[in-house]
Design a protein around this motif. Structure first.
Motif, mmCIF file in Angstrom:
data_model
loop_
_atom_site.group_PDB
_atom_site.id
_atom_site.type_symbol
_atom_site.label_atom_id
_atom_site.label_comp_id
_atom_site.label_asym_id
_atom_site.label_seq_id
_atom_site.Cartn_x
_atom_site.Cartn_y
_atom_site.Cartn_z
ATOM 1 N N PHE A 25 1.043 -1.629 0.134
ATOM 2 C CA PHE A 25 0.444 0.283 0.222
ATOM 3 C C PHE A 25 1.268 1.128 0.178
ATOM 4 C CE2 PHE A 25 -2.364 -3.788 1.559
ATOM 5 C CZ PHE A 25 -3.352 -3.523 1.048
ATOM 6 N N LYS A 26 0.774 1.809 -0.928
ATOM 7 C CA LYS A 26 1.685 3.254 -1.311
ATOM 8 C C LYS A 26 0.859 4.839 -1.066
ATOM 9 C CE LYS A 26 3.670 6.447 -3.845
ATOM 10 N NZ LYS A 26 3.607 6.818 -6.076
ATOM 11 N N PRO A 27 0.882 4.991 0.010
ATOM 12 C CA PRO A 27 0.222 5.993 0.142
ATOM 13 C C PRO A 27 0.387 7.212 -0.990
ATOM 14 C CG PRO A 27 2.327 6.004 2.319
ATOM 15 C CD PRO A 27 1.702 5.120 1.010
ATOM 16 N N THR A 28 -0.863 8.111 -1.092
ATOM 17 C CA THR A 28 -0.781 8.925 -2.260
ATOM 18 C C THR A 28 -2.060 10.138 -1.809
ATOM 19 O OG1 THR A 28 -1.382 8.767 -4.837
ATOM 20 C CG2 THR A 28 -2.625 7.295 -3.424
ATOM 21 N N TYR A 29 -2.792 9.771 -2.434
ATOM 22 C CA TYR A 29 -3.708 11.778 -2.839
ATOM 23 C C TYR A 29 -4.598 11.556 -3.819
ATOM 24 C CZ TYR A 29 -5.427 16.305 -2.829
ATOM 25 O OH TYR A 29 -6.806 17.403 -3.725
ATOM 26 N N ASN A 30 -5.856 11.742 -2.979
ATOM 27 C CA ASN A 30 -6.955 11.495 -4.096
ATOM 28 C C ASN A 30 -7.605 13.000 -3.008
ATOM 29 O OD1 ASN A 30 -6.928 9.704 -5.836
ATOM 30 N ND2 ASN A 30 -7.101 8.488 -3.903
ATOM 31 N N PRO A 31 -8.271 13.467 -4.321
ATOM 32 C CA PRO A 31 -9.417 15.027 -3.393
ATOM 33 C C PRO A 31 -10.153 14.314 -2.069
ATOM 34 C CG PRO A 31 -9.128 15.033 -5.298
ATOM 35 C CD PRO A 31 -8.340 13.778 -5.014
ATOM 36 N N TYR A 32 -10.820 12.647 -1.777
ATOM 37 C CA TYR A 32 -12.175 12.490 -2.205
ATOM 38 C C TYR A 32 -11.420 11.570 -0.159
ATOM 39 C CZ TYR A 32 -12.039 9.325 -5.958
ATOM 40 O OH TYR A 32 -11.545 8.655 -7.479
ATOM 41 N N THR A 33 -10.336 11.294 -0.872
ATOM 42 C CA THR A 33 -9.833 9.915 0.716
ATOM 43 C C THR A 33 -9.251 10.262 1.585
ATOM 44 O OG1 THR A 33 -9.037 8.728 -0.530
ATOM 45 C CG2 THR A 33 -11.179 8.023 -1.154
ATOM 46 N N GLU A 34 -8.466 9.994 2.631
ATOM 47 C CA GLU A 34 -7.891 9.863 3.320
ATOM 48 C C GLU A 34 -8.000 9.591 4.275
ATOM 49 O OE1 GLU A 34 -4.788 11.635 2.493
ATOM 50 O OE2 GLU A 34 -4.201 12.974 3.693
ATOM 51 N N PRO A 35 -7.219 8.507 4.743
ATOM 52 C CA PRO A 35 -5.448 8.189 3.763
ATOM 53 C C PRO A 35 -5.860 7.423 2.016
ATOM 54 C CG PRO A 35 -5.811 7.632 5.759
ATOM 55 C CD PRO A 35 -6.984 7.996 5.871
ATOM 56 N N SER A 36 -4.793 7.907 1.759
ATOM 57 C CA SER A 36 -5.540 6.796 0.098
ATOM 58 C C SER A 36 -4.191 6.952 0.315
ATOM 59 C CB SER A 36 -5.151 8.447 -0.616
ATOM 60 O OG SER A 36 -6.093 9.007 -0.110
ATOM 61 N N PHE A 37 -4.270 5.787 -1.371
ATOM 62 C CA PHE A 37 -3.071 4.269 -1.244
ATOM 63 C C PHE A 37 -3.342 3.504 -2.395
ATOM 64 C CE2 PHE A 37 -4.652 3.404 3.054
ATOM 65 C CZ PHE A 37 -3.742 3.643 3.858
ATOM 66 N N GLU A 38 -2.592 3.896 -2.818
ATOM 67 C CA GLU A 38 -2.539 2.723 -4.440
ATOM 68 C C GLU A 38 -2.242 1.517 -3.853
ATOM 69 O OE1 GLU A 38 0.918 4.618 -7.076
ATOM 70 O OE2 GLU A 38 -0.366 6.256 -7.149
ATOM 71 N N LEU A 39 -2.578 0.926 -4.503
ATOM 72 C CA LEU A 39 -2.520 -0.663 -4.273
ATOM 73 C C LEU A 39 -1.600 -1.310 -5.282
ATOM 74 C CD1 LEU A 39 -6.092 -1.219 -3.903
ATOM 75 C CD2 LEU A 39 -4.783 -1.346 -1.965
ATOM 76 N N PHE A 40 -0.279 -2.410 -4.851
ATOM 77 C CA PHE A 40 0.874 -2.791 -5.238
ATOM 78 C C PHE A 40 0.691 -4.531 -5.517
ATOM 79 C CE2 PHE A 40 1.804 1.552 -5.741
ATOM 80 C CZ PHE A 40 2.981 1.793 -6.941
ATOM 81 N N GLY A 41 0.510 -5.413 -6.220
ATOM 82 C CA GLY A 41 -0.073 -6.398 -6.337
ATOM 83 C C GLY A 41 1.621 -7.126 -7.123
ATOM 84 N N ARG A 42 1.376 -8.745 -6.842
ATOM 85 C CA ARG A 42 2.864 -8.831 -7.365
ATOM 86 C C ARG A 42 1.826 -9.424 -8.204
ATOM 87 N NH1 ARG A 42 7.541 -8.428 -5.991
ATOM 88 N NH2 ARG A 42 7.496 -8.222 -3.689
ATOM 89 N N HIS A 43 2.274 -10.189 -9.788
ATOM 90 C CA HIS A 43 2.293 -9.994 -10.825
ATOM 91 C C HIS A 43 1.981 -11.879 -11.034
ATOM 92 C CE1 HIS A 43 1.229 -11.532 -14.916
ATOM 93 N NE2 HIS A 43 1.308 -9.699 -15.553
ATOM 94 N N PRO A 44 0.655 -12.287 -10.930
ATOM 95 C CA PRO A 44 0.780 -14.011 -11.071
ATOM 96 C C PRO A 44 1.824 -14.974 -12.041
ATOM 97 C CG PRO A 44 -1.218 -13.264 -11.944
ATOM 98 C CD PRO A 44 -0.527 -11.978 -11.269
ATOM 99 N N GLU A 45 2.223 -14.367 -12.349
ATOM 100 C CA GLU A 45 3.138 -14.936 -13.632
ATOM 101 C C GLU A 45 4.033 -14.136 -13.832
ATOM 102 O OE1 GLU A 45 0.562 -15.281 -17.718
ATOM 103 O OE2 GLU A 45 -0.102 -16.598 -16.332
ATOM 104 N N THR A 46 4.563 -12.999 -13.492
ATOM 105 C CA THR A 46 6.343 -12.272 -13.898
ATOM 106 C C THR A 46 6.312 -11.909 -12.750
ATOM 107 O OG1 THR A 46 5.261 -10.110 -13.838
ATOM 108 C CG2 THR A 46 5.643 -11.097 -16.208
ATOM 109 N N GLY A 47 5.775 -12.005 -11.300
ATOM 110 C CA GLY A 47 6.513 -12.018 -10.149
ATOM 111 C C GLY A 47 6.847 -10.388 -9.712
ATOM 112 N N GLU A 48 6.403 -9.332 -11.061
ATOM 113 C CA GLU A 48 6.620 -7.484 -10.912
ATOM 114 C C GLU A 48 5.672 -7.555 -9.811
ATOM 115 O OE1 GLU A 48 6.568 -5.227 -14.461
ATOM 116 O OE2 GLU A 48 6.174 -6.542 -15.059
ATOM 117 N N LEU A 49 6.088 -6.370 -9.284
ATOM 118 C CA LEU A 49 5.188 -4.843 -8.711
ATOM 119 C C LEU A 49 4.193 -4.499 -9.476
ATOM 120 C CD1 LEU A 49 4.779 -5.372 -5.804
ATOM 121 C CD2 LEU A 49 5.911 -3.309 -4.978
#
Lengths: 571, 502
Positions: free
Chosen positions: B415-439
């Motif tokens: 969970f990367k903290p981020t900014y949205n005008p309408y949410t706080e705290p706000s998060f960009e979600l990052f996940g592991r790609h099921p095949e490449t393993g990339e974030l």
């Protein structure tokens, strides 16, 4: 999103983290919301972040955030300011741009890339908080080139923010000759980009000193006061449409210059009695480096973050976010004057979470019981789609947006006529592309386009789409009637009216609906082989053999039979 | 006795005194060897014949071997070219001979190696000399190839080994079956056997008459491809949407519906987006020209939203320093996100006032004037979800998303903290790609700000998230370009053959 280029060595120096590896530095930054986006050609780090933390728009700001995070600094720091020597007199300014602010910064060393960093900050602030200079524009001037005029109230030196005639003359930046403002807007390579911002003004914004005009905000500065690496004493002025905005842009710039060793000197802003805007007759002392306070309860912090905290941790996290805390009945947080993003106490809780580390908190499935269901309309749509697929139709998914030619002309339909697809179109303002100028009034044109684009694929092609269509309808609150429409087409060497009638029959029968098809006329279909689709007594669509003119017009070489009707007729 | 036709033929061809190979019988009776073998097995079960079995070595030519049998060996071509060029008298450069012998690629090396091995001459520093007396006519390898090509056997093991090393033949063992008549077989023949009828199609009449018991069914070529059929099927993106809806309903979410063309008030103002926010400029959205405006927005909500924008909410609240104009808010646009549905639901406009707890979702289209590229379309599906409860924390939000994304094989959320005008705290979600393993970034989320909730008279916590369905589909299916999946440029071949999502 804003991106700032940061020299990693400079960052280590500014944060006193000389031994920190680049990876550790980047990890710590990610946790705060500063994302590494790659390197520039010069090996600088490209750091991206969301446009709320505008105090991060320079390396000085990013260094400040990290110094707090590492505990090198704690709590709010307010740079000291000297008493004002200069005044900005404000009179007869254009009504569209009434506000101004300013500060003097002395003894700043702009060599070794500092000037570049400050100019980067200026441009980024223009792009974000300044809304492309419309809301706030920054001018930085070399003070040695300015001659103050005696001010009205007896202060020693003044400059004047006012308006000028389009015939005034001055030498703008990156020019060798005198130009009028009108010439600048028309011909100067930097000026013409901002012509829109002063369009419609009889007289343009202007700043004068005792020598004459030296700035044409928000368009361009004069060449006389241009700042170089050798400049030591700076006058910063900002004009705009909102006093709070320019004052806070000024605070961010002042903090950055103060971090580079500059001494801040306040400036008086003296609004004339007749000046436009809400400060007429007032004198402001700027920069205004006052803090503000947000009160938060211990409970609310624990609720939002979902874990128990002791007071010490909260104070530590707040101080490492650059906030001061007074613990009384609740927490009283002092917010420094460069923070433009803190609107509500919840923003302080976010600060604490970032420093504590949100990813340390750990996920937990909420203990809340609810019942999940599909919406009836979407269940109906799915059931009709399943039935059509069972009847052998390929399910399509086309755009809601289209254009008059595809939606009307190519099907032979006149807009605003009383036939299926003939509704008054919902149109898009200044469309970006000729292909998307309106919302489709029916889906058959989209299905015909898919047939047109697939003449190289094997036949028969039985296609169906269930999707949105819209037309203007004043009986709706939004003045737009949107409905789901069902469109079928069978492009098939063997196809005739009976084939599509048979499928309509099968479909309506499954939904216990009564189908009648009284003969009708529709410009897209062959006369005498076209009927209205009447379901349970209501006319909801059209069915028939598509007119050869339409078929040939779509470069199709097999007969097409088609039907279109409202999905809700099967409800 | 009545027997199927092939069995009758085999029985008649078999002999009581000697074993006859199945292949011989097959060519005699004009049937496929497999059919004869099957008939022989059936006859053995009836006790009419005995089946014997032995293994035989089998030599077949490889593709290369067949070519040489037809066109000659490369080394012989080289020899002949060299002899013609006078290499018996003095050395000739190899480069010249290669062209004249018609050799290229691997054939050059093959020719050189075997040329030297067989003593047809020598190759030294690129010069070729030939032995004028070499006897090409009796090249044993060529003769063996020609014999094999004619279908005859070669007994010389040394030559066969050599051909095998050169990869010109495959040596295999095969089972040869042979048939001998038994005493019962002889008796049956003497009593007389006749062929039962063979049939092509099984018919209703054969089934009802019982005739199926004695007829023989002709063999079909069961390996051949049949004609293609094009079944109807649901659009791939709809399949993905259905999968998402299933997961969300399973997690207790209720589906939302609402207008696509809506007032900016519901799209942006209720979401505490300042009116001079860059996302609200012309170039990022599709504003509607005709009709221009919504008729009504509830006055009380308008007043509260306006106050939130100008003054903030709560004791320490602050608003934006941006102008707020009701007329601007009433302008219509294609929604840029489906959060407008959330706003209408929270405001009680959609279903009346809602009491916590609630979970809602939608998987509907949103419209953005983005640059068109492999991952961005003007029209895309947004997965929108929100949870309303008395108290919610960022941990509840993380737990909900962890659960949701796990259903699609996406794990190790960050969970990367981020900014949205309408949410706080706000998060960009990052996940592991099921095949490449990339974030990779997989969504945007947060807890709605008080400036959004209070004007809508929601006095509990609401957390929400959004994600493009197309993005999830790309992750789940590995698709790399979604441009032509959606819209009239779609290739029917894609719709007909794309792997099913379930």
């Amino acid at each position: 999103m804003p991106v700032v280029n940061v020299d990693p060595d400079e960052l280590r120096e500014l944060t006193d983290q000389r031994d920190k590896s680049e990876d550790d530095l980047l990890d710590d930054m990610f946790g705060l919301g500063l994302e590494f986006e790659g390197e520039t050609e010069d090996g600088d780090l490209k750091v991206e972040f969301e446009p709320d933390r505008l105090d991060w728009l320079s390396i000085e700001g990013i260094a400040r955030a990290l110094r707090y995070y590492y505990g090198e600094d704690r709590g709010v720091a307010i740079p000291s300011t000297n008493d004002p020597e200069w005044t900005i007199e404000v009179e007869e300014t254009p009504e569209q741009r009434p506000y101004v602010t300013g500060a003097v910064v002395r003894d700043v060393d702009l060599s070794d890339g500092v000037l570049e960093s400050i100019l980067q900050l200026q441009e980024k602030l223009h792009a974000t908080m300044g809304r492309g200079r419309a809301k706030g524009a920054i001018g930085i001037h070399d003070m040695t080139m300015l001659k103050g005029a005696p001010a009205k109230d007896g202060a020693e030196k003044s400059i004047r923010y006012t308006s000028m005639s389009p015939d005034e003359r001055f030498v703008p930046l990156e020019s060798d000759e005198e130009m009028t403002p009108a010439e600048v807007l028309d011909a100067h390579h930097m000026g013409s980009d901002y012509a829109d911002l002063v369009a419609g003004m009889d007289r343009y914004p202007a700043i004068y000193d005792d020598i004459g005009l030296f700035s044409f905000p928000p368009v361009i500065n004069g060449r006389r006061t241009e700042v170089t690496e050798d400049s030591r004493d700076l006058l910063i002025e900002m004009t705009g449409t909102d006093q709070w905005t320019v004052d806070h842009m000024l605070n961010i710039v002042c903090y950055a210059l103060s971090a580079r060793g500059g001494r801040l000197e306040r400036v008086e802003i003296s609004y004339d009695e007749d000046a436009p805007g809400e400060y007429a007759g007032h004198t402001l002392d700027r920069p205004d480096l006052a803090t503000k306070t947000k009160t938060v309860t211990h409970d609310r912090i624990e609720t939002v973050l979902g874990v128990g905290f002791d007071e010490e941790t909260i104070v530590d996290c707040a101080e490492r976010s650059g906030l001061d805390v007074r613990v009384e009945e609740n927490y009283e947080f002092e917010i420094p004057p460069y923070r433009v993003d803190v609107l509500h106490p919840v923003d302080v809780i976010d600060d604490i979470g970032r420093v504590y580390g949100f990813n340390e908190l750990g996920p937990r499935y909420p203990d809340v019981a609810t019942v999940g269901t599909r919406h009836e309309r979407s269940r109906l749509e799915d059931a009709v789609r399943e039935t059509l697929v069972g009847l052998g139709f390929e399910d399509l998914l086309n755009f809601y947006m289209t254009n008059e030619r595809e939606n009307f002309e190519r099907l032979g339909v006149e807009p605003g006529t009383d036939v299926v697809g003939g509704g008054e179109p919902v149109t898009i303002i200044e469309p970006y592309s000729e292909a998307y100028t309106m919302l489709r009034t029916w889906a058959l044109p989209s299905v015909m386009q898919v047939l047109e684009n697939n003449t190289h694929r094997s036949y028969p092609q039985h296609l169906a789409e269930i999707g949105l269509a819209a037309c203007v309808d004043e009986s709706e609150n939004t003045n737009v009637a949107e409905h789901r429409t069902v469109s079928l087409a069978m492009a098939d060497p063997e196809a005739s009216y009976e084939d599509v009638r048979a499928r309509l029959q099968a479909l309506t029968g499954r939904f216990d609906a009564e189908l009648e098809t009284p003969a009708t006329e529709h410009p897209s279909f062959i006369p005498g082989r076209c009927a209205a689709v009447v379901i349970d007594g209501e006319s909801v669509g059209v069915v028939g053999e598509v007119h050869p003119e339409v078929i040939v017009g779509h470069d199709i070489e097999v007969p097409v039979v088609a039907a279109e009707f409202r999905l809700d007729a099967l409800q | 006795m009545q027997l199927p036709e092939t069995q009758v033929a085999v029985l008649r061809a078999a002999d009581a005194q000697s074993q006859r190979d199945v292949t011989d019988i097959a060519s005699e009776v004009g049937e496929q060897p497999q059919a004869v073998a099957r008939a022989a097995f059936e006859l053995e079960e009836r006790g009419l014949v005995d089946l014997g079995e032995r293994t035989e070595a089998e030599v077949t030519l490889t593709g290369e071997g067949e070519d040489y049998a037809a066109d000659g060996l490369p080394e012989l071509a080289l020899y002949e070219a060299a002899l013609a060029a006078g290499a018996a008298e003095e050395p000739v450069s190899l480069g010249r001979l290669i062209g004249e012998a018609g050799l290229d690629g691997d054939a050059v090396d093959i020719a050189l190696a075997n040329f030297a091995r067989k003593g047809y001459g020598t190759v030294d520093s690129g010069d070729v000399t030939v032995d004028a007396d070499a006897d090409l006519e009796s090249d044993a390898e060529l003769q063996a190839l020609e014999t094999l090509a004619a279908g005859d056997a070669v007994d010389d093991e040394a030559v066969l080994d050599q051909l095998d090393r050169r990869g010109l033949i495959d040596r295999d063992e095969r089972t040869v079956r042979s048939v001998t008549l038994t005493g019962d077989g002889v008796t049956a023949l003497m009593e007389g056997v006749e062929a039962a009828e063979t049939v092509d199609r099984l018919t209703p009449e054969l089934l009802t008459s019982g005739e199926w018991e004695t007829v023989e069914f002709t063999d079909y070529n069961v390996e051949a491809d049949a004609d293609d059929i094009e079944p109807g099927r649901k659009h791939a993106l709809r399949e993905m949407a259905d999968r998402v809806k299933d997961v969300l309903v399973g997690m207790g979410f209720q589906e939302m519906q609402g207008p696509t063309v809506d007032a900016d008030f519901w799209i942006h103002d209720c979401l505490f987006m300042p009116q001079d926010h860059p996302a609200r400029t012309h170039w990022d959205r599709f504003a509607i020209e005709n009709p221009g405006k919504i008729d009504d927005v509830p006055d009380d909500i308008v007043d509260r939203v306006k106050t939130a924008h100008s003054d903030g909410v709560g004791e320490d609240g602050e608003g934006y320093h941006s102008p707020w104009d009701e007329d601007f808010a009433r302008q219509l646009a294609l929604r840029g996100h489906t959060t407008s549905l959330t706003a209408r639901h929270l405001a009680g406009e959609a279903l009346g006032d809602l009491e916590p707890p609630q979970r809602f979702f939608s998987v509907e289209k949103a419209y953005r004037n983005d640059e068109l590229d492999a991952t961005h379309l003007l029209e895309f599906f947004q997965i929108e979800g929100w949870v309303m409860a008395e108290e919610l924390s960022v941990r509840d939000l993380m737990g909900t998303f962890t659960e949701f994304y796990e259903q699609f094989g996406i794990t190790d959320l960050e969970f990367k903290p981020t900014y949205n005008p309408y949410t706080e705290p706000s998060f960009e979600l990052f996940g592991r790609h099921p095949e490449t393993g990339e974030l990779i970034e997989i969504g945007n989320s947060g807890i709605f700000r008080p400036e959004m909730l209070e004007p809508l008279e929601v006095d509990c916590d609401v957390m929400a998230w959004g994600l493009a369905l197309e993005r999830l589909m790309m992750l789940a299916t590995g698709a790399e370009d979604i441009r032509d999946v959606h819209g009239t440029l779609v290739d029917l071949e894609y719709l007909r053959t794309e792997e099913v999502i379930y």
